[in-house]
Design a protein around this motif. Sequence first.
Motif, mmCIF file in Angstrom:
data_model
loop_
_atom_site.group_PDB
_atom_site.id
_atom_site.type_symbol
_atom_site.label_atom_id
_atom_site.label_comp_id
_atom_site.label_asym_id
_atom_site.label_seq_id
_atom_site.Cartn_x
_atom_site.Cartn_y
_atom_site.Cartn_z
ATOM 1 N N TRP A 113 7.378 1.547 37.690
ATOM 2 C CA TRP A 113 7.975 2.646 36.928
ATOM 3 C C TRP A 113 7.160 2.938 35.663
ATOM 4 O O TRP A 113 7.004 4.094 35.264
ATOM 5 C CB TRP A 113 9.418 2.287 36.582
ATOM 6 C CG TRP A 113 10.244 3.455 36.132
ATOM 7 C CD1 TRP A 113 10.003 4.779 36.349
ATOM 8 C CD2 TRP A 113 11.464 3.383 35.388
ATOM 9 N NE1 TRP A 113 11.008 5.533 35.789
ATOM 10 C CE2 TRP A 113 11.904 4.707 35.190
ATOM 11 C CE3 TRP A 113 12.223 2.337 34.872
ATOM 12 C CZ2 TRP A 113 13.078 5.001 34.497
ATOM 13 C CZ3 TRP A 113 13.391 2.631 34.192
ATOM 14 C CH2 TRP A 113 13.806 3.953 34.000
ATOM 15 N N THR A 123 19.863 5.056 39.866
ATOM 16 C CA THR A 123 18.994 5.783 40.805
ATOM 17 C C THR A 123 18.655 7.159 40.238
ATOM 18 O O THR A 123 17.491 7.585 40.249
ATOM 19 C CB THR A 123 19.693 5.954 42.173
ATOM 20 O OG1 THR A 123 20.123 4.673 42.633
ATOM 21 C CG2 THR A 123 18.761 6.567 43.203
ATOM 22 N N LEU A 124 19.686 7.855 39.712
ATOM 23 C CA LEU A 124 19.458 9.176 39.128
ATOM 24 C C LEU A 124 18.533 9.082 37.919
ATOM 25 O O LEU A 124 17.651 9.926 37.730
ATOM 26 C CB LEU A 124 20.797 9.821 38.730
ATOM 27 C CG LEU A 124 21.715 10.213 39.903
ATOM 28 C CD1 LEU A 124 23.032 10.751 39.387
ATOM 29 C CD2 LEU A 124 21.022 11.235 40.803
ATOM 30 N N TRP A 148 14.825 8.380 39.232
ATOM 31 C CA TRP A 148 14.204 9.522 39.896
ATOM 32 C C TRP A 148 14.200 10.758 39.016
ATOM 33 O O TRP A 148 13.305 11.605 39.144
ATOM 34 C CB TRP A 148 14.827 9.759 41.273
ATOM 35 C CG TRP A 148 14.282 8.729 42.211
ATOM 36 C CD1 TRP A 148 14.850 7.517 42.501
ATOM 37 C CD2 TRP A 148 13.018 8.749 42.877
ATOM 38 N NE1 TRP A 148 14.015 6.793 43.331
ATOM 39 C CE2 TRP A 148 12.884 7.532 43.576
ATOM 40 C CE3 TRP A 148 11.984 9.682 42.951
ATOM 41 C CZ2 TRP A 148 11.757 7.220 44.335
ATOM 42 C CZ3 TRP A 148 10.859 9.373 43.722
ATOM 43 C CH2 TRP A 148 10.754 8.158 44.404
ATOM 44 N N TRP A 187 10.789 12.708 38.216
ATOM 45 C CA TRP A 187 10.722 14.154 38.426
ATOM 46 C C TRP A 187 10.292 14.863 37.139
ATOM 47 O O TRP A 187 9.439 15.753 37.156
ATOM 48 C CB TRP A 187 12.091 14.660 38.894
ATOM 49 C CG TRP A 187 12.108 16.099 39.287
ATOM 50 C CD1 TRP A 187 11.422 16.682 40.315
ATOM 51 C CD2 TRP A 187 12.843 17.151 38.648
ATOM 52 N NE1 TRP A 187 11.688 18.021 40.370
ATOM 53 C CE2 TRP A 187 12.560 18.344 39.364
ATOM 54 C CE3 TRP A 187 13.714 17.204 37.555
ATOM 55 C CZ2 TRP A 187 13.108 19.573 39.010
ATOM 56 C CZ3 TRP A 187 14.268 18.426 37.220
ATOM 57 C CH2 TRP A 187 13.967 19.594 37.933
ATOM 58 N N LEU A 225 10.033 10.581 50.798
ATOM 59 C CA LEU A 225 10.807 10.671 49.548
ATOM 60 C C LEU A 225 12.265 10.279 49.756
ATOM 61 O O LEU A 225 12.843 9.550 48.936
ATOM 62 C CB LEU A 225 10.714 12.083 48.970
ATOM 63 C CG LEU A 225 9.433 12.381 48.186
ATOM 64 C CD1 LEU A 225 9.411 13.828 47.745
ATOM 65 C CD2 LEU A 225 9.313 11.454 46.963
ATOM 66 N N VAL A 272 13.987 7.245 47.664
ATOM 67 C CA VAL A 272 15.223 7.392 46.877
ATOM 68 C C VAL A 272 16.320 6.511 47.486
ATOM 69 O O VAL A 272 17.052 5.822 46.774
ATOM 70 C CB VAL A 272 15.668 8.874 46.817
ATOM 71 C CG1 VAL A 272 16.993 9.006 46.100
ATOM 72 C CG2 VAL A 272 14.612 9.718 46.105
ATOM 73 N N THR A 296 15.702 2.943 46.646
ATOM 74 C CA THR A 296 16.021 2.683 45.234
ATOM 75 C C THR A 296 17.516 2.427 45.085
ATOM 76 O O THR A 296 17.929 1.439 44.462
ATOM 77 C CB THR A 296 15.616 3.886 44.349
ATOM 78 O OG1 THR A 296 14.269 4.237 44.626
ATOM 79 C CG2 THR A 296 15.770 3.547 42.871
ATOM 80 N N PHE A 297 18.328 3.312 45.689
ATOM 81 C CA PHE A 297 19.777 3.116 45.609
ATOM 82 C C PHE A 297 20.187 1.813 46.311
ATOM 83 O O PHE A 297 20.969 1.024 45.767
ATOM 84 C CB PHE A 297 20.534 4.297 46.231
ATOM 85 C CG PHE A 297 21.988 3.996 46.426
ATOM 86 C CD1 PHE A 297 22.856 3.973 45.337
ATOM 87 C CD2 PHE A 297 22.491 3.672 47.684
ATOM 88 C CE1 PHE A 297 24.198 3.656 45.514
ATOM 89 C CE2 PHE A 297 23.832 3.352 47.860
ATOM 90 C CZ PHE A 297 24.682 3.334 46.768
#
Lengths: 126, 130
Positions: A45, B117-118, B121, B125, B68, B72, B75-76
């Motif tokens: 990250w 997660t949000l 990402w 983004w 993608l 994602v 990640t969750f």
Amino acid sequence: MSLRSPLGRVLGLGSAKDGTAHWWAQRVSAVALIPLTLWFVFSLWTLPALDYATVRAWLSFPLSGFLAVLLVAVSAYHSSLGTTEVIEDYVHSAGMRVLCLLSLQFLHVLAGGAGIFAILRVAFGS
Amino acid sequence: MPARARPTSPHLGIYRWQIGNSLSILHRLTGIALAFGLLALCYWLVSLAGGDESYAEAAKFFASPVGLVGLVGWTFAFLYHLLNGVRHLFWDAGYGFERTPRHASGWFAVLGSIALTLCIWGSIWAGHRS
């Protein structure tokens, strides 16, 4: 009167013949994965970019390579333990069960081995 | 053979759905998803060791729509399995069995993993756009 032998009690053997070994190994690997996975996610990250040169430079750094090897090894072990449990719960026919368990073990050793070998190749620049 | 089938432990057909069993099932599902994530991680590492071209190929796959969604999702799955796993470790140590902490920690695991997660990402983004 207990039917359990003193030796069986000392070894922690139940009806499954391996006592709490699987359960305990799952917890130990789970605890080890907390810092390892957090380190990995945080490192990716915070890298400025995920292009070839940056990632390779990061993984060539001795501490990164060492932790990445541990991450892949412990993840593969923990994943193998967990998916074994799923097969044991849901696959009931003996032949199919052995086939699934065997494939899972081989797959985990193959994937984990390939991952670790790849990290070592990057670390030692071959 | 007994004349009647013996009673069995709760089957899904008669089991009342609640947060406890839902989260337990989700823990197992995310664990299975992460086993596939491990394959993806090893593929990525092998592509990195293989050189510039193979890494570009892997990067192209992970940047594709399917890739993608996978990233994602993983990640969750990772964050939920981590938070709920810590919850399990507390139970193993004998804590958090009461109704209130059990439900609170369950919601914390679900909402916490969605929020993180949000966050992750969202920041990727935002960084990608700037």
